[in-house]
Scaffold this motif. Sequence first.
Motif, mmCIF file in Angstrom:
data_model
loop_
_atom_site.group_PDB
_atom_site.id
_atom_site.type_symbol
_atom_site.label_atom_id
_atom_site.label_comp_id
_atom_site.label_asym_id
_atom_site.label_seq_id
_atom_site.Cartn_x
_atom_site.Cartn_y
_atom_site.Cartn_z
ATOM 1 N N VAL A 1 0.840 -1.199 0.000
ATOM 2 C CA VAL A 1 0.000 0.000 0.000
ATOM 3 C C VAL A 1 0.877 1.251 0.000
ATOM 4 O O VAL A 1 0.633 2.206 -0.745
ATOM 5 C CB VAL A 1 -0.940 0.012 1.227
ATOM 6 N N PHE A 2 1.900 1.249 0.841
ATOM 7 C CA PHE A 2 2.795 2.398 0.926
ATOM 8 C C PHE A 2 3.457 2.674 -0.424
ATOM 9 O O PHE A 2 3.498 3.813 -0.897
ATOM 10 C CB PHE A 2 3.859 2.128 1.993
ATOM 11 N N ASN A 3 3.949 1.629 -1.061
ATOM 12 C CA ASN A 3 4.579 1.794 -2.374
ATOM 13 C C ASN A 3 3.575 2.242 -3.429
ATOM 14 O O ASN A 3 3.887 3.046 -4.310
ATOM 15 C CB ASN A 3 5.227 0.474 -2.818
ATOM 16 N N ARG A 4 2.355 1.721 -3.324
ATOM 17 C CA ARG A 4 1.331 2.076 -4.302
ATOM 18 C C ARG A 4 1.019 3.570 -4.231
ATOM 19 O O ARG A 4 0.811 4.241 -5.255
ATOM 20 C CB ARG A 4 0.063 1.256 -4.046
ATOM 21 N N MET A 5 0.975 4.095 -3.034
ATOM 22 C CA MET A 5 0.708 5.515 -2.850
ATOM 23 C C MET A 5 1.810 6.357 -3.484
ATOM 24 O O MET A 5 1.555 7.428 -4.038
ATOM 25 C CB MET A 5 0.576 5.832 -1.354
ATOM 26 N N LYS A 6 3.052 5.862 -3.396
ATOM 27 C CA LYS A 6 4.158 6.575 -4.030
ATOM 28 C C LYS A 6 4.035 6.528 -5.546
ATOM 29 O O LYS A 6 4.271 7.511 -6.242
ATOM 30 C CB LYS A 6 5.498 5.955 -3.596
ATOM 31 N N GLU A 7 3.670 5.356 -6.066
ATOM 32 C CA GLU A 7 3.519 5.206 -7.516
ATOM 33 C C GLU A 7 2.439 6.130 -8.067
ATOM 34 O O GLU A 7 2.557 6.671 -9.165
ATOM 35 C CB GLU A 7 3.184 3.754 -7.857
ATOM 36 N N LEU A 8 1.384 6.298 -7.274
ATOM 37 C CA LEU A 8 0.274 7.143 -7.709
ATOM 38 C C LEU A 8 0.516 8.618 -7.422
ATOM 39 O O LEU A 8 -0.347 9.453 -7.702
ATOM 40 C CB LEU A 8 -1.021 6.688 -7.019
ATOM 41 N N LYS A 9 1.691 8.911 -6.840
ATOM 42 C CA LYS A 9 2.077 10.308 -6.571
ATOM 43 C C LYS A 9 1.037 11.031 -5.714
ATOM 44 O O LYS A 9 0.683 12.188 -5.968
ATOM 45 C CB LYS A 9 2.321 11.058 -7.881
ATOM 46 N N LEU A 10 0.544 10.323 -4.716
ATOM 47 C CA LEU A 10 -0.401 10.938 -3.787
ATOM 48 C C LEU A 10 0.339 11.909 -2.866
ATOM 49 O O LEU A 10 1.553 11.773 -2.668
ATOM 50 C CB LEU A 10 -1.101 9.854 -2.965
ATOM 51 N N PRO A 11 -0.353 12.879 -2.299
ATOM 52 C CA PRO A 11 0.319 13.848 -1.428
ATOM 53 C C PRO A 11 1.055 13.176 -0.279
ATOM 54 O O PRO A 11 0.565 12.203 0.304
ATOM 55 C CB PRO A 11 -0.844 14.700 -0.900
ATOM 56 N N ASN A 12 2.248 13.687 0.027
ATOM 57 C CA ASN A 12 3.017 13.145 1.147
ATOM 58 C C ASN A 12 2.271 13.412 2.451
ATOM 59 O O ASN A 12 1.778 14.502 2.688
ATOM 60 C CB ASN A 12 4.394 13.807 1.219
ATOM 61 N N SER A 13 2.184 12.419 3.282
ATOM 62 C CA SER A 13 1.466 12.547 4.543
ATOM 63 C C SER A 13 2.304 11.968 5.668
ATOM 64 O O SER A 13 2.758 10.826 5.581
ATOM 65 C CB SER A 13 0.120 11.814 4.466
ATOM 66 N N ILE A 14 2.515 12.754 6.716
ATOM 67 C CA ILE A 14 3.277 12.258 7.857
ATOM 68 C C ILE A 14 2.583 11.074 8.499
ATOM 69 O O ILE A 14 3.216 10.196 9.082
ATOM 70 C CB ILE A 14 3.493 13.389 8.900
ATOM 71 N N HIS A 15 1.242 11.002 8.359
ATOM 72 C CA HIS A 15 0.495 9.899 8.962
ATOM 73 C C HIS A 15 0.935 8.557 8.390
ATOM 74 O O HIS A 15 1.029 7.563 9.105
ATOM 75 C CB HIS A 15 -1.004 10.099 8.741
ATOM 76 N N CYS A 16 1.184 8.520 7.087
ATOM 77 C CA CYS A 16 1.609 7.264 6.457
ATOM 78 C C CYS A 16 2.999 6.860 6.929
ATOM 79 O O CYS A 16 3.268 5.680 7.181
ATOM 80 C CB CYS A 16 1.586 7.400 4.935
ATOM 81 N N PHE A 17 3.888 7.827 7.050
ATOM 82 C CA PHE A 17 5.232 7.525 7.545
ATOM 83 C C PHE A 17 5.172 7.043 8.992
ATOM 84 O O PHE A 17 5.898 6.127 9.384
ATOM 85 C CB PHE A 17 6.121 8.762 7.422
#
Length: 607
Positions: free
Chosen positions: A262-278
């Motif tokens: 999921v984390f990688n997918r969000m990067k691939e889709l260029k979604l906004p960076n979110s501290i919550h995900c980190f």
Amino acid sequence: MWTLRRASNSFRKHGQCIGISRGFSAKVEAISNDFDRGTSNCSTKNLVSRKWISQKQVYFPSVSDEFFVGTRSLCSHASASVGDDDGTESRFAELGESATAEIDEKSNAEDIDREEPLWDLDFVNDTEKRASGEMSEKKALQDLLDAIVKARGDISEVVNKWVQEGNNLGLATPMTILIPLRKQRMLRKALQFLELLEGSKQYNFKEHDYASCLDLIAKLRTLHQAEKYIERIPESFRGELVYRTLLVNCVRAIDRKKAEAVFNRMKELKLPNSIHCFNQMIILYRRLDRIRIADILQLMEKENVEPSVLTYKLLIETKGESGDIKGMEQLVEAMKAAGIEPDAGTIAILAKYYVKAGLKDRAESLSQEVEERNLKGNESERKALLLFYASLGKADEVGKIWDNCKLEPKIDEFHVAIEAWGRMGKIEEAEAVFEMMLEKWTKISSRHYSILLNVYVNHKLLSKGQELIKRMSDSGCRLGRLTWHALVRLNVEAGLVAKADSILQKATQRNQMKPLFKTCLFLMEQYAKQGDVHNTQKLFDKMRQYGYGGRIKPFEVLIQAYVNSKTPAYGFRERLKADNLFPNKTLSAQLARVDAFRENAASDLLD
């Protein structure tokens, strides 16, 4: 600009680094993140040398590429409070966990592994606050909510009757109904209502509505079904919050492969960076692979993502757990340098680990700071301070704060007060708070009983624990996984390991539900201490059947059983490789010891 020093080379020996989309160079303040070794070296003034990192994409090598069936563009914002149904165990309840559960006739609140903080869904709180302010005061909606709360089982008849009376379901915005249901732990009813609302076509779902539904599906059904639900969400609403909600649930399930996917997918889709995900990834790696925390921090720095209060708390807690008091203090200084003043929760963490390290004087010194800053104003601070003073053994201060809470107590304040009195060995006071809670809420779920039950477990009060469990059963509470865990611990403390194992097996078979990861691991550790390889291996195999495979810790415990029994072990390196695991320092030392037993056995044969 904030900076945390990149992980030392010792991290890289144990795992691959996260790749970055393109090369970069960055100055880094000297704050060591060598959590695996428990060392640190920090100075917010000095900068260390630069380092170039270059790879094609952000990528976790162990991720299954088959996890996502389809991909599209996204955008959403969830109100789903994933935090109200789990925990994941090294729990952070002492830091102000939002235990908002109240009364639920058919609650699944036991389906929680309280090892991790409920901070993991701090992104939900703001949405819920906004939604609470928008809740309609119309009597019709209140009547609908009351009817749903009282309904037994399926709520479709209740909702249909309400509509037939001339009411418009489109007026019933999800948050109007969902927030009260969530706070009362009626998650199944919440999901049923969302599905009815979506199917009615009378209300146009918004971003956070889809994310709320996704969250409930992941909680009450499976992660796979939650993933499938994403495919049904319109592309314009399939955004960062939807995927973030899925990520939270993957972390809660301690499913590393899916979380990384999921984390990688969000990067691939260029979604906004979110501290919550980190923060979610830090929570995950705190449990499974601490050497990867440095990779996450490095990626945060590359992408200019500022750490939140939670980020610092997680890192401070990690340092404290490893006994690295100096590193813990240096992180606090870095936190202050970033313009973030430690709150009551942070102070509670510091006090906890000062006391644990035998540095009570340092913990005492925090009291003055607490008094000077007057941190007794709001609910979260009161909860943290109850545990802070409990760590110092200051019963008078705990009593004063509890007296303040009693004016208008929340359910989670009862929980924290019980735990605080329990920490100090004040069993009668803990029981008095529990009885007060029962007076306020006459029917509560077993999750609320488990707070006092854990006090009995920690003080090895077997008879009191058994009486409380009988009381739970007589009141109609479902004895779920938290209760099983307490029962196992109670019997182990009484020296009845085999009985504890038998109780767990009966419970899982009767309820057709897997036990908590920490329960299985706890039992494994007891058998391993006895050098009982057979039963340790048996539990290891069951954990894989429950879906708890692919983790280093069970391997460590299993190999320790061989070490304690002085029995040679075969094929462990191959088994680790099959699970895409690499031996850490502890595991490597254990493997060397069992190899030595193998050599001795061979020598005996040759002689």
